[in-house]
Design a protein around this motif. Structure first.
Motif, PDB file in Angstrom:
ATOM      1  N   CYS A 135       0.815  -1.212   0.000  1.00 41.80           N
ATOM      2  CA  CYS A 135       0.000   0.000   0.000  1.00 41.80           C
ATOM      3  C   CYS A 135       0.851   1.266   0.000  1.00 41.80           C
ATOM      4  O   CYS A 135       0.388   2.329  -0.425  1.00 41.80           O
ATOM      5  CB  CYS A 135      -0.946  -0.004   1.196  1.00 41.80           C
ATOM      6  SG  CYS A 135      -2.222  -1.309   1.109  1.00 41.80           S
ATOM      7  N   PRO A 167      -4.581   0.134   5.549  1.00 40.90           N
ATOM      8  CA  PRO A 167      -4.434  -1.196   4.944  1.00 40.90           C
ATOM      9  C   PRO A 167      -5.074  -2.286   5.786  1.00 40.90           C
ATOM     10  O   PRO A 167      -5.036  -2.242   7.020  1.00 40.90           O
ATOM     11  CB  PRO A 167      -2.908  -1.386   4.879  1.00 40.90           C
ATOM     12  CG  PRO A 167      -2.337  -0.011   4.994  1.00 40.90           C
ATOM     13  CD  PRO A 167      -3.284   0.753   5.858  1.00 40.90           C
ATOM     14  N   CYS A 176      -6.366  -1.202   0.650  1.00 42.73           N
ATOM     15  CA  CYS A 176      -5.445  -0.197   1.184  1.00 42.73           C
ATOM     16  C   CYS A 176      -6.129   1.009   1.834  1.00 42.73           C
ATOM     17  O   CYS A 176      -5.446   1.822   2.460  1.00 42.73           O
ATOM     18  CB  CYS A 176      -4.515   0.296   0.071  1.00 42.73           C
ATOM     19  SG  CYS A 176      -3.406  -0.981  -0.572  1.00 42.73           S
TER      20      CYS A 176
END
Length: 323
Positions: free
Chosen positions: A7, A135, A175
Protein backbone atom coordinates in the motif's frame (compact mmCIF):
# COMPACT_ATOMS: atom_id res chain seq x y z
CA UNK A 1 5.51 -8.05 0.06
CA UNK A 2 3.45 -7.20 3.14
CA UNK A 3 0.16 -5.38 2.82
CA UNK A 4 1.59 -2.23 4.37
CA UNK A 5 4.57 -2.33 2.01
CA UNK A 6 2.31 -2.84 -1.00
CA UNK A 7 0.00 0.00 0.00
CA UNK A 8 2.95 2.35 0.48
CA UNK A 9 4.09 1.82 -3.14
CA UNK A 10 0.87 2.86 -4.88
CA UNK A 11 2.60 5.94 -6.33
CA UNK A 12 4.68 3.54 -8.45
CA UNK A 13 1.63 2.01 -10.18
CA UNK A 14 0.95 3.01 -13.78
CA UNK A 15 -2.82 2.76 -14.08
CA UNK A 16 -2.54 2.57 -17.87
CA UNK A 17 -0.19 -0.43 -17.82
CA UNK A 18 -1.76 -3.91 -18.09
CA UNK A 19 1.06 -5.58 -16.16
CA UNK A 20 0.85 -3.06 -13.31
CA UNK A 21 -2.91 -3.53 -13.01
CA UNK A 22 -2.53 -7.31 -13.09
CA UNK A 23 0.09 -7.04 -10.35
CA UNK A 24 -2.28 -4.95 -8.26
CA UNK A 25 -5.12 -7.45 -8.62
CA UNK A 26 -2.73 -10.33 -7.92
CA UNK A 27 -2.43 -9.20 -4.31
CA UNK A 28 -5.88 -10.76 -3.76
CA UNK A 29 -6.69 -14.45 -3.68
CA UNK A 30 -7.46 -15.82 -7.12
CA UNK A 31 -11.03 -16.81 -6.27
CA UNK A 32 -11.81 -13.18 -5.32
CA UNK A 33 -10.68 -11.92 -8.72
CA UNK A 34 -12.48 -14.79 -10.43
CA UNK A 35 -15.58 -13.58 -8.63
CA UNK A 36 -15.18 -10.25 -10.41
CA UNK A 37 -15.23 -12.20 -13.68
CA UNK A 38 -18.56 -13.78 -12.70
CA UNK A 39 -19.95 -10.31 -12.05
CA UNK A 40 -18.64 -9.14 -15.44
CA UNK A 41 -20.29 -12.13 -17.12
CA UNK A 42 -23.56 -11.28 -15.38
CA UNK A 43 -23.39 -7.69 -16.63
CA UNK A 44 -22.67 -8.80 -20.20
CA UNK A 45 -24.96 -11.83 -20.45
CA UNK A 46 -27.93 -10.85 -18.27
CA UNK A 47 -28.05 -7.10 -17.68
CA UNK A 48 -26.92 -5.75 -21.07
CA UNK A 49 -29.84 -5.24 -23.41
CA UNK A 50 -32.37 -6.34 -20.80
CA UNK A 51 -32.16 -3.71 -18.06
CA UNK A 52 -32.01 -0.13 -19.35
CA UNK A 53 -31.29 1.28 -15.91
CA UNK A 54 -28.70 -0.21 -13.54
CA UNK A 55 -25.96 0.99 -11.25
CA UNK A 56 -23.38 -0.60 -8.94
CA UNK A 57 -20.37 0.13 -6.70
CA UNK A 58 -22.31 0.64 -3.48
CA UNK A 59 -20.17 -0.90 -0.72
CA UNK A 60 -21.59 -1.72 2.71
CA UNK A 61 -19.74 -1.99 6.01
CA UNK A 62 -20.97 -2.68 9.53
CA UNK A 63 -21.31 0.40 11.74
CA UNK A 64 -22.59 0.38 15.36
CA UNK A 65 -25.05 -2.51 14.96
CA UNK A 66 -26.20 -1.07 11.65
CA UNK A 67 -24.59 -0.33 8.28
CA UNK A 68 -22.79 2.42 6.42
CA UNK A 69 -22.52 2.64 2.64
CA UNK A 70 -19.90 4.11 0.33
CA UNK A 71 -20.42 4.76 -3.38
CA UNK A 72 -17.09 4.07 -5.09
CA UNK A 73 -16.37 6.25 -8.14
CA UNK A 74 -13.60 5.17 -10.52
CA UNK A 75 -14.32 7.93 -13.08
CA UNK A 76 -14.73 11.14 -11.11
CA UNK A 77 -15.73 13.17 -14.21
CA UNK A 78 -18.70 10.92 -14.99
CA UNK A 79 -21.96 12.35 -13.59
CA UNK A 80 -23.94 10.11 -11.27
CA UNK A 81 -27.21 8.72 -12.60
CA UNK A 82 -30.77 9.37 -11.37
CA UNK A 83 -30.76 5.83 -9.94
CA UNK A 84 -27.52 6.62 -8.07
CA UNK A 85 -29.18 9.65 -6.49
CA UNK A 86 -32.30 7.69 -5.61
CA UNK A 87 -30.12 5.17 -3.77
CA UNK A 88 -27.84 7.76 -2.17
CA UNK A 89 -30.76 9.83 -0.92
CA UNK A 90 -32.73 6.79 0.22
CA UNK A 91 -29.83 5.33 2.19
CA UNK A 92 -28.90 8.74 3.62
CA UNK A 93 -32.26 8.91 5.39
CA UNK A 94 -31.30 5.81 7.39
CA UNK A 95 -27.52 5.30 7.52
CA UNK A 96 -24.25 7.21 6.91
CA UNK A 97 -23.53 7.58 3.19
CA UNK A 98 -20.18 8.52 1.67
CA UNK A 99 -18.80 8.95 -1.80
CA UNK A 100 -15.17 7.94 -2.42
CA UNK A 101 -13.48 8.77 -5.73
CA UNK A 102 -10.05 7.92 -7.05
CA UNK A 103 -7.57 10.49 -8.31
CA UNK A 104 -5.27 8.90 -10.86
CA UNK A 105 -3.00 11.96 -10.75
CA UNK A 106 -2.50 11.70 -6.99
CA UNK A 107 -2.88 7.88 -6.80
CA UNK A 108 -5.15 8.39 -3.83
CA UNK A 109 -8.80 8.33 -2.80
CA UNK A 110 -10.80 11.38 -1.81
CA UNK A 111 -14.16 11.31 -0.10
CA UNK A 112 -17.04 13.19 1.48
CA UNK A 113 -20.38 12.58 3.16
CA UNK A 114 -23.48 12.67 0.99
CA UNK A 115 -26.60 14.38 2.30
CA UNK A 116 -29.99 13.78 0.74
CA UNK A 117 -30.71 16.31 -1.98
CA UNK A 118 -27.09 17.09 -2.84
CA UNK A 119 -26.25 16.88 -6.55
CA UNK A 120 -22.93 16.83 -8.44
CA UNK A 121 -23.75 17.70 -12.07
CA UNK A 122 -20.09 17.86 -13.18
CA UNK A 123 -18.98 14.70 -11.40
CA UNK A 124 -17.26 14.51 -8.03
CA UNK A 125 -13.66 15.29 -8.97
CA UNK A 126 -12.14 17.86 -6.62
CA UNK A 127 -14.72 17.33 -3.91
CA UNK A 128 -14.02 16.30 -0.32
CA UNK A 129 -10.69 15.58 1.30
CA UNK A 130 -7.95 13.02 0.82
CA UNK A 131 -8.72 9.80 2.66
CA UNK A 132 -6.16 8.25 4.98
CA UNK A 133 -4.84 4.88 3.85
CA UNK A 134 -5.89 2.09 6.25
CA UNK A 135 -4.43 -1.20 4.94
CA UNK A 136 -6.15 -4.43 5.81
CA UNK A 137 -3.93 -6.57 8.06
CA UNK A 138 -3.82 -9.27 5.38
CA UNK A 139 -4.97 -9.44 1.77
CA UNK A 140 -4.58 -13.15 1.06
CA UNK A 141 -2.10 -15.87 2.04
CA UNK A 142 0.37 -16.85 -0.72
CA UNK A 143 -1.19 -20.31 -1.20
CA UNK A 144 -4.52 -18.63 -2.10
CA UNK A 145 -2.94 -16.75 -5.01
CA UNK A 146 -2.52 -19.04 -8.01
CA UNK A 147 -0.60 -16.92 -10.58
CA UNK A 148 -2.06 -18.79 -13.58
CA UNK A 149 -5.64 -18.32 -12.40
CA UNK A 150 -4.96 -14.68 -11.56
CA UNK A 151 -3.52 -14.00 -15.04
CA UNK A 152 -6.53 -15.68 -16.66
CA UNK A 153 -8.95 -13.68 -14.54
CA UNK A 154 -7.18 -10.41 -15.30
CA UNK A 155 -7.19 -11.23 -19.02
CA UNK A 156 -10.95 -11.85 -18.84
CA UNK A 157 -11.54 -8.53 -17.07
CA UNK A 158 -9.39 -6.79 -19.69
CA UNK A 159 -11.46 -8.37 -22.46
CA UNK A 160 -14.56 -6.79 -20.89
CA UNK A 161 -12.89 -3.39 -20.53
CA UNK A 162 -12.95 -3.68 -16.74
CA UNK A 163 -9.32 -4.22 -15.74
CA UNK A 164 -8.49 -0.71 -14.54
CA UNK A 165 -11.78 -0.08 -12.72
CA UNK A 166 -11.55 -3.50 -11.06
CA UNK A 167 -8.00 -2.79 -9.91
CA UNK A 168 -8.99 0.57 -8.42
CA UNK A 169 -11.89 -1.00 -6.53
CA UNK A 170 -9.67 -3.70 -5.04
CA UNK A 171 -7.10 -1.04 -4.18
CA UNK A 172 -9.72 0.76 -2.12
CA UNK A 173 -10.73 -2.48 -0.38
CA UNK A 174 -7.18 -3.49 0.45
CA UNK A 175 -5.45 -0.20 1.18
CA UNK A 176 -8.13 2.27 2.32
CA UNK A 177 -11.04 0.43 3.83
CA UNK A 178 -9.36 -1.53 6.63
CA UNK A 179 -12.34 -3.79 7.35
CA UNK A 180 -14.74 -6.27 5.82
CA UNK A 181 -17.03 -5.01 3.08
CA UNK A 182 -19.99 -6.35 1.12
CA UNK A 183 -21.18 -4.93 -2.16
CA UNK A 184 -24.27 -5.46 -4.28
CA UNK A 185 -23.46 -6.35 -7.88
CA UNK A 186 -26.26 -4.30 -9.42
CA UNK A 187 -29.27 -2.23 -8.56
CA UNK A 188 -32.11 -1.73 -10.98
CA UNK A 189 -35.52 -0.09 -10.84
CA UNK A 190 -38.91 -1.41 -11.86
CA UNK A 191 -41.27 0.54 -14.16
CA UNK A 192 -43.22 1.44 -11.02
CA UNK A 193 -40.17 2.96 -9.36
CA UNK A 194 -39.17 0.24 -6.87
CA UNK A 195 -35.42 -0.28 -6.49
CA UNK A 196 -34.28 -3.92 -6.57
CA UNK A 197 -30.90 -5.35 -5.56
CA UNK A 198 -29.34 -8.05 -7.75
CA UNK A 199 -26.53 -10.19 -6.34
CA UNK A 200 -24.70 -12.83 -8.38
CA UNK A 201 -22.41 -15.73 -7.45
CA UNK A 202 -20.83 -18.52 -9.47
CA UNK A 203 -21.30 -21.75 -7.52
CA UNK A 204 -22.08 -25.44 -7.65
CA UNK A 205 -24.58 -26.97 -5.23
CA UNK A 206 -23.49 -28.24 -1.83
CA UNK A 207 -23.62 -31.95 -0.95
CA UNK A 208 -27.12 -31.25 0.39
CA UNK A 209 -28.27 -29.98 -3.00
CA UNK A 210 -28.43 -26.38 -1.77
CA UNK A 211 -26.61 -23.12 -2.41
CA UNK A 212 -24.79 -21.52 0.49
CA UNK A 213 -25.27 -17.93 1.61
CA UNK A 214 -22.67 -16.58 4.00
CA UNK A 215 -23.72 -14.80 7.16
CA UNK A 216 -22.49 -11.35 6.20
CA UNK A 217 -24.29 -11.44 2.85
CA UNK A 218 -27.45 -12.70 4.53
CA UNK A 219 -27.36 -9.87 7.06
CA UNK A 220 -26.99 -7.33 4.24
CA UNK A 221 -29.92 -8.88 2.37
CA UNK A 222 -32.04 -8.69 5.52
CA UNK A 223 -31.06 -5.04 6.00
CA UNK A 224 -32.06 -4.15 2.43
CA UNK A 225 -35.34 -5.99 2.92
CA UNK A 226 -35.94 -3.91 6.08
CA UNK A 227 -35.74 -0.80 3.87
CA UNK A 228 -38.41 -2.26 1.62
CA UNK A 229 -35.91 -3.24 -1.07
CA UNK A 230 -36.32 -6.71 -2.64
CA UNK A 231 -33.18 -8.75 -3.26
CA UNK A 232 -32.87 -11.20 -6.15
CA UNK A 233 -30.07 -13.73 -5.72
CA UNK A 234 -28.67 -15.01 -9.02
CA UNK A 235 -26.44 -18.08 -9.33
CA UNK A 236 -24.29 -18.95 -12.32
CA UNK A 237 -24.44 -22.69 -11.71
CA UNK A 238 -21.12 -24.41 -12.33
CA UNK A 239 -21.68 -27.44 -14.59
CA UNK A 240 -19.10 -29.54 -12.70
CA UNK A 241 -18.33 -29.78 -8.99
CA UNK A 242 -14.56 -29.59 -9.35
CA UNK A 243 -12.83 -26.70 -7.59
CA UNK A 244 -9.59 -27.37 -9.49
CA UNK A 245 -11.16 -26.13 -12.74
CA UNK A 246 -10.40 -22.46 -13.23
CA UNK A 247 -13.50 -20.28 -12.95
CA UNK A 248 -12.57 -18.37 -16.10
CA UNK A 249 -12.50 -21.66 -18.03
CA UNK A 250 -16.09 -22.20 -16.94
CA UNK A 251 -16.90 -18.83 -18.53
CA UNK A 252 -15.01 -19.32 -21.79
CA UNK A 253 -14.57 -22.98 -22.80
CA UNK A 254 -17.48 -24.42 -24.82
CA UNK A 255 -17.38 -27.82 -23.09
CA UNK A 256 -18.45 -26.00 -19.92
CA UNK A 257 -20.46 -23.03 -21.17
CA UNK A 258 -22.77 -25.29 -23.19
CA UNK A 259 -23.99 -26.81 -19.91
CA UNK A 260 -24.10 -23.68 -17.75
CA UNK A 261 -27.29 -21.98 -16.60
CA UNK A 262 -28.28 -18.88 -14.70
CA UNK A 263 -30.58 -19.58 -11.75
CA UNK A 264 -32.39 -17.05 -9.60
CA UNK A 265 -34.54 -16.69 -6.51
CA UNK A 266 -36.10 -13.87 -4.52
CA UNK A 267 -34.41 -13.66 -1.12
CA UNK A 268 -36.94 -14.80 1.48
CA UNK A 269 -35.50 -15.37 4.99
CA UNK A 270 -38.02 -18.11 5.80
CA UNK A 271 -36.51 -20.27 3.04
CA UNK A 272 -33.10 -20.40 4.69
CA UNK A 273 -31.86 -23.56 6.37
CA UNK A 274 -29.23 -23.38 9.09
CA UNK A 275 -25.87 -24.92 8.24
CA UNK A 276 -24.50 -27.59 10.58
CA UNK A 277 -20.88 -26.47 10.13
CA UNK A 278 -18.95 -23.38 9.07
CA UNK A 279 -17.82 -22.93 5.48
CA UNK A 280 -14.13 -23.67 4.76
CA UNK A 281 -11.64 -20.86 5.33
CA UNK A 282 -10.76 -20.60 1.63
CA UNK A 283 -14.27 -19.26 0.93
CA UNK A 284 -13.75 -16.18 3.11
CA UNK A 285 -12.72 -12.83 1.62
CA UNK A 286 -9.12 -13.12 2.76
CA UNK A 287 -8.94 -16.92 2.88
CA UNK A 288 -8.07 -16.94 6.57
CA UNK A 289 -11.15 -17.82 8.60
CA UNK A 290 -14.19 -20.07 8.55
CA UNK A 291 -17.56 -18.50 7.75
CA UNK A 292 -21.01 -19.06 9.13
CA UNK A 293 -23.56 -19.57 6.39
CA UNK A 294 -27.08 -20.72 5.60
CA UNK A 295 -28.51 -22.99 2.92
CA UNK A 296 -31.05 -22.09 0.24
CA UNK A 297 -32.55 -25.31 -1.16
CA UNK A 298 -32.20 -25.76 -4.91
CA UNK A 299 -35.98 -26.06 -5.36
CA UNK A 300 -36.38 -22.38 -4.48
CA UNK A 301 -34.36 -21.39 -7.55
CA UNK A 302 -35.83 -21.04 -11.04
CA UNK A 303 -33.91 -21.26 -14.30
CA UNK A 304 -33.37 -17.89 -15.93
CA UNK A 305 -31.49 -18.79 -19.13
CA UNK A 306 -28.61 -20.74 -20.59
CA UNK A 307 -25.27 -19.01 -20.34
CA UNK A 308 -24.39 -17.10 -23.49
CA UNK A 309 -27.75 -17.69 -25.18
CA UNK A 310 -29.88 -14.56 -25.82
CA UNK A 311 -33.25 -15.04 -24.16
CA UNK A 312 -36.29 -12.74 -24.16
CA UNK A 313 -38.12 -11.74 -21.00
CA UNK A 314 -35.10 -11.70 -18.68
CA UNK A 315 -36.14 -8.57 -16.79
CA UNK A 316 -39.74 -9.75 -16.49
CA UNK A 317 -38.58 -13.04 -14.99
CA UNK A 318 -36.17 -11.56 -12.45
CA UNK A 319 -38.61 -8.88 -11.33
CA UNK A 320 -41.76 -11.01 -11.39
CA UNK A 321 -44.02 -10.44 -8.39
CA UNK A 322 -42.05 -7.49 -7.03
CA UNK A 323 -44.69 -4.88 -7.85
Amino acid sequence: MSVHAFCSHIQDINFSDHSHLTGLLSQDKHTRIEGLCSEAAFAADVLAGNFPTTTSDFWFTRAHHSWAVTRIVTDALQPLSPLDYKLLDGFASRIPVSIAWFSYAAASFYGFLHHAGNRYPDGVEGMGHELVSVPNPIIAPPDARDPVRLRKACAYLASQGLLRASAVRRLFANCWLGRAVWDIDAFTITPGGKVVALEVKQKYPTARGTFGLNQGQEQLFRFLNSLGMPVVHVILAKPVSDSSIHATDLLTLPQYTAHTQWLYTRFVPSRLQQAMAAAPAYTSIFGTGQLSYSHIPRQHFSTLKRFGVPTPGIADALLAGIE
